[in-house]
Design a protein around this motif. Structure first.
Motif, PDB file in Angstrom:
ATOM      1  N   LEU A  36       2.259 -22.934  33.178  1.00  0.00           N
ATOM      2  CA  LEU A  36       1.285 -22.041  33.794  1.00  0.00           C
ATOM      3  C   LEU A  36      -0.094 -22.258  33.193  1.00  0.00           C
ATOM      4  N   PRO A  37      -1.141 -21.930  33.933  1.00  0.00           N
ATOM      5  CA  PRO A  37      -2.498 -22.018  33.367  1.00  0.00           C
ATOM      6  C   PRO A  37      -2.620 -21.133  32.134  1.00  0.00           C
ATOM      7  N   PRO A  38      -3.532 -21.458  31.224  1.00  0.00           N
ATOM      8  CA  PRO A  38      -3.715 -20.623  30.032  1.00  0.00           C
ATOM      9  C   PRO A  38      -4.265 -19.252  30.397  1.00  0.00           C
ATOM     10  N   GLY A  39      -4.125 -18.337  29.455  1.00  0.00           N
ATOM     11  CA  GLY A  39      -4.638 -16.994  29.677  1.00  0.00           C
ATOM     12  C   GLY A  39      -4.432 -16.141  28.447  1.00  0.00           C
ATOM     13  N   PRO A  40      -4.813 -14.889  28.509  1.00  0.00           N
ATOM     14  CA  PRO A  40      -4.675 -14.003  27.341  1.00  0.00           C
ATOM     15  C   PRO A  40      -3.218 -13.633  27.098  1.00  0.00           C
ATOM     16  N   SER A  41      -2.973 -13.014  25.969  1.00  0.00           N
ATOM     17  CA  SER A  41      -1.616 -12.614  25.596  1.00  0.00           C
ATOM     18  C   SER A  41      -1.059 -11.607  26.595  1.00  0.00           C
ATOM     19  N   THR A  63     -14.491  -8.410  33.537  1.00  0.00           N
ATOM     20  CA  THR A  63     -13.407  -8.559  32.570  1.00  0.00           C
ATOM     21  C   THR A  63     -12.748  -9.930  32.701  1.00  0.00           C
ATOM     22  N   MET A  64     -12.493 -10.358  33.931  1.00  0.00           N
ATOM     23  CA  MET A  64     -11.865 -11.661  34.146  1.00  0.00           C
ATOM     24  C   MET A  64     -12.768 -12.799  33.683  1.00  0.00           C
ATOM     25  N   ALA A  65     -14.066 -12.671  33.917  1.00  0.00           N
ATOM     26  CA  ALA A  65     -14.997 -13.702  33.448  1.00  0.00           C
ATOM     27  C   ALA A  65     -14.996 -13.787  31.928  1.00  0.00           C
ATOM     28  N   ASP A  66     -14.951 -12.631  31.282  1.00  0.00           N
ATOM     29  CA  ASP A  66     -14.942 -12.605  29.813  1.00  0.00           C
ATOM     30  C   ASP A  66     -13.643 -13.211  29.269  1.00  0.00           C
ATOM     31  N   HIS A  71     -10.906 -17.659  26.454  1.00  0.00           N
ATOM     32  CA  HIS A  71      -9.706 -18.492  26.344  1.00  0.00           C
ATOM     33  C   HIS A  71      -9.919 -19.903  26.878  1.00  0.00           C
ATOM     34  N   GLY A  72     -11.184 -20.244  27.203  1.00  0.00           N
ATOM     35  CA  GLY A  72     -11.470 -21.580  27.706  1.00  0.00           C
ATOM     36  C   GLY A  72     -10.605 -21.934  28.899  1.00  0.00           C
ATOM     37  N   ALA A  73     -10.509 -21.012  29.845  1.00  0.00           N
ATOM     38  CA  ALA A  73      -9.570 -21.154  30.957  1.00  0.00           C
ATOM     39  C   ALA A  73     -10.287 -21.062  32.297  1.00  0.00           C
ATOM     40  N   PRO A  74     -10.886 -22.168  32.782  1.00  0.00           N
ATOM     41  CA  PRO A  74     -11.492 -22.130  34.119  1.00  0.00           C
ATOM     42  C   PRO A  74     -10.476 -21.807  35.204  1.00  0.00           C
ATOM     43  N   LEU A  75      -9.202 -22.168  34.944  1.00  0.00           N
ATOM     44  CA  LEU A  75      -8.094 -21.706  35.783  1.00  0.00           C
ATOM     45  C   LEU A  75      -7.189 -20.894  34.856  1.00  0.00           C
ATOM     46  N   MET A  76      -7.089 -19.597  35.121  1.00  0.00           N
ATOM     47  CA  MET A  76      -6.453 -18.671  34.174  1.00  0.00           C
ATOM     48  C   MET A  76      -5.270 -17.975  34.835  1.00  0.00           C
ATOM     49  N   GLY A  84       1.977 -11.965  39.547  1.00  0.00           N
ATOM     50  CA  GLY A  84       1.331 -13.122  38.940  1.00  0.00           C
ATOM     51  C   GLY A  84      -0.022 -13.353  39.567  1.00  0.00           C
ATOM     52  N   LEU A  85      -1.043 -13.557  38.740  1.00  0.00           N
ATOM     53  CA  LEU A  85      -2.412 -13.685  39.213  1.00  0.00           C
ATOM     54  C   LEU A  85      -3.046 -14.924  38.607  1.00  0.00           C
ATOM     55  N   VAL A  86      -3.595 -15.787  39.459  1.00  0.00           N
ATOM     56  CA  VAL A  86      -4.309 -16.987  39.015  1.00  0.00           C
ATOM     57  C   VAL A  86      -5.774 -16.819  39.394  1.00  0.00           C
ATOM     58  N   VAL A  87      -6.675 -17.021  38.424  1.00  0.00           N
ATOM     59  CA  VAL A  87      -8.104 -16.800  38.647  1.00  0.00           C
ATOM     60  C   VAL A  87      -8.871 -18.097  38.402  1.00  0.00           C
TER      61      VAL A  87
END
Length: 527
Positions: A36-41, A63-66, A71-76, A84-87
């Motif tokens: 899965l793409p990276p993201g917060p805990s 919040t999502m932009a922050d 997390h250096g995640a252009p795809l999060m 499940g949410l992909v941003v």
């Protein structure tokens, strides 16, 4: 504030504890071996919800932009309860979603609490799933309803409503919050954009406009309202306890009753026009609704255009054409008030080009280059749908080296992309001149600037919105000088956003107009 958010998070976890055993009994872990793409805990059961509860901003796009930046995640990847949410938060990620894999992400997810209302009545273009119905509605919208020729046919409507706007500004100043004679700019712009849209659709003002406007506002609040049933759709208990589904059904019935009224009003007016001495029904008199009713009666389409689909489609046009354009214009006026040099430059251009004409008409807009740049820069900083509209992943896809699972909701953070310092110098500053070279536009090919989206689900009403916004803004800048009330300094103007589908100003924009170019007498013609 952080303590309150912590308590809310604990309360939420406690309320959902009965579901924990169900959750643990299912296959979990890393999504069945997917990368899965990276993201917060993520926490058990609630997933990533705590990051929103503890965020410094109540606005999801911020919040999502922050989170994506930290997390250096252009795809999060986020998990909100069971969802499940992909941003996508960078131009490269947006290009992958809306061009490279456009077909896979071309459907809209149906919010669980809204699903019964959508299944009971036909959906329009906005929420139709990707398939034969959507393709047909898209074709009808692009070729028949919102084509360049059709948009031009409503020129008289836009010019008439622009004249009414400036007349209302000149006549309306009344004591505002600080006791000065001011006007509520956002309120007047909302009325303008609603009337232009409604007249284009049904050929006349809507007799129940105020009622409709309240219903649209309630719909926006309802869609964005937090609901545990939406985050845990497998729980019958939470769906039962949620009032949102019932409220959605009530609103659906109300909206369709209003659309029935609009159709009756359109047919009555068209009959009156046809019975007049010349008996000629002009294109603008027919309106967009007239075109839809004609297509409905002719039939012969792959998917029949039922009356429920007609109602849903005109509801999409009513809602999308009024709320978004009005909000953009209010943000444009706000930014110009905060940036006096830009205001002076825009007004100088309008007044030098018009040479003392009594009012602005659409022919005058061709040479107003800086005004167009002001609108572009406003859309960059304040896309009224900052997360655009959600998409749904129709099949497992690999995007930017990561797995996006089937059924995931996909969002594109146009707000974050428009303020990405990697692509925009001084990204948070209002600088219309940055668009002077004409290399970047909002037509869906420049993914660093996508206020109207891109790909198959790009907004089909861009030309309509552009025509309305340019004429309205030019008219306000031509006829009036504008002052902030109470001796407020430009830097003191509060630009806080308000939560909703369309992001608006939190506080009404009150300004003091000073007539610079006399406002012509208003015609008594009701249409």
């Amino acid at each position: 504030m952080e303590q309150v958010a912590s308590y809310l998070c604990l309360i939420l976890a406690a309320l959902l504890l009965p579901l924990l055993f169900l959750k643990l009994s299912r296959r979990g872990g890393n999504g069945g071996g997917q990368r899965l793409p990276p993201g917060p805990s993520r926490l058990p059961l609630i997933g990533s919800l705590h990051h929103f509860l503890l965020s410094r901003s109540p606005l999801a796009h911020r919040t999502m932009a922050d989170l994506a930046r930290r997390h250096g995640a252009p795809l999060m990847y986020l998990r909100l309860g069971e969802v499940g949410l992909v941003v996508a938060s960078s131009p490269a990620a947006a290009r992958e979603v809306m061009r490279a894999h456009d077909t896979a992400f071309a459907s809209r997810p149906w919010i669980p609490s809204m699903r019964p209302a959508m299944e009971r009545g036909a959906v329009g273009l906005v929420f139709a799933r990707h398939g034969p119905l959507w393709r047909q509605l898209r074709s009808v919208s692009v070729l028949e309803l919102l084509s360049a020729r059709r948009v031009r046919s409503f020129r008289r409507v836009r010019e008439d409503e622009a004249r009414r706007l400036v007349a209302a500004v000149a006549a309306a100043p009344a004591p505002g919050p600080g006791g000065e004679a001011v006007v509520n700019v956002g309120e007047l712009l909302a009325a303008l954009t609603t009337d232009v849209t409604v007249r284009a659709v049904i050929g006349d003002r809507f007799d129940r406009r105020e009622e409709f406007a309240r219903a649209v506002e309630e719909g926006g609040r309802l869609i964005t309202r937090f609901s545990l049933g939406d985050l845990f759709p497998s729980s019958r208990l939470l769906r039962f306890l949620s009032r949102k589904a019932g409220q959605a059904m009530d609103l659906h019935r109300k909206m369709f009753e209003l659309m029935d009224c609009a159709i009756r009003q359109h047919e009555e007016r068209r009959a009156a026009v046809a019975s007049a001495p010349d008996g000629t029904v002009k294109e603008e008199d027919e309106g967009i609704l007239g075109v839809l009713l004609r297509i409905h009666k002719e039939g012969g389409l792959e998917v029949p255009l039922t009356m429920d689909i007609v109602k849903s489609l005109i509801l999409d046009l009513f809602s999308g054409g009024s709320d978004t354009s009005g909000s953009t214009l209010e943000w444009a006026m706000s930014e110009l008030m905060r940036n006096p040099r830009a205001m002076e430059k825009a007004q100088a251009e309008v007044r030098s080009k018009l040479h003392g004409k009594p009012s602005v008409i659409e022919d005058d807009l061709r040479d107003l280059n800086y005004l167009k740049l002001v609108i572009k820069e406003t859309l960059r900083l304040h896309p009224v749908l900052p997360l655009l509209l959600p998409r749904e992943c129709a099949e497992d896809r690999e995007v930017m080296g990561y797995d996006v699972p089937k059924g995931a909701t996909v969002l594109v953070n146009a707000w974050a992309i428009g303020r990405d310092p990697e692509y925009w110098d001084d990204a948070d500053a209002f600088k219309p001149e940055r668009f002077e070279d004409g290399k970047i536009d909002y037509k869906g090919t420049d993914f660093e600037f996508i206020p109207f989206g891109a790909g198959r689900r790009m907004c089909p009403g861009t030309l309509f919105a552009q025509a309305v916004m340019e004429l309205a803004l030019a008219s306000l800048l031509y006829h009036f000088d504008w002052k902030l009330p109470g001796g407020m300094k430009p830097s003191e103007l509060d630009m806080t956003e308000k939560m909703g589908m369309a992001v608006k100003r939190k506080d009404d924009l009150y300004l003091r107009p000073v007539v610079r170019v006399p406002v012509p007498p208003q015609s008594t013609d009701s249409t």
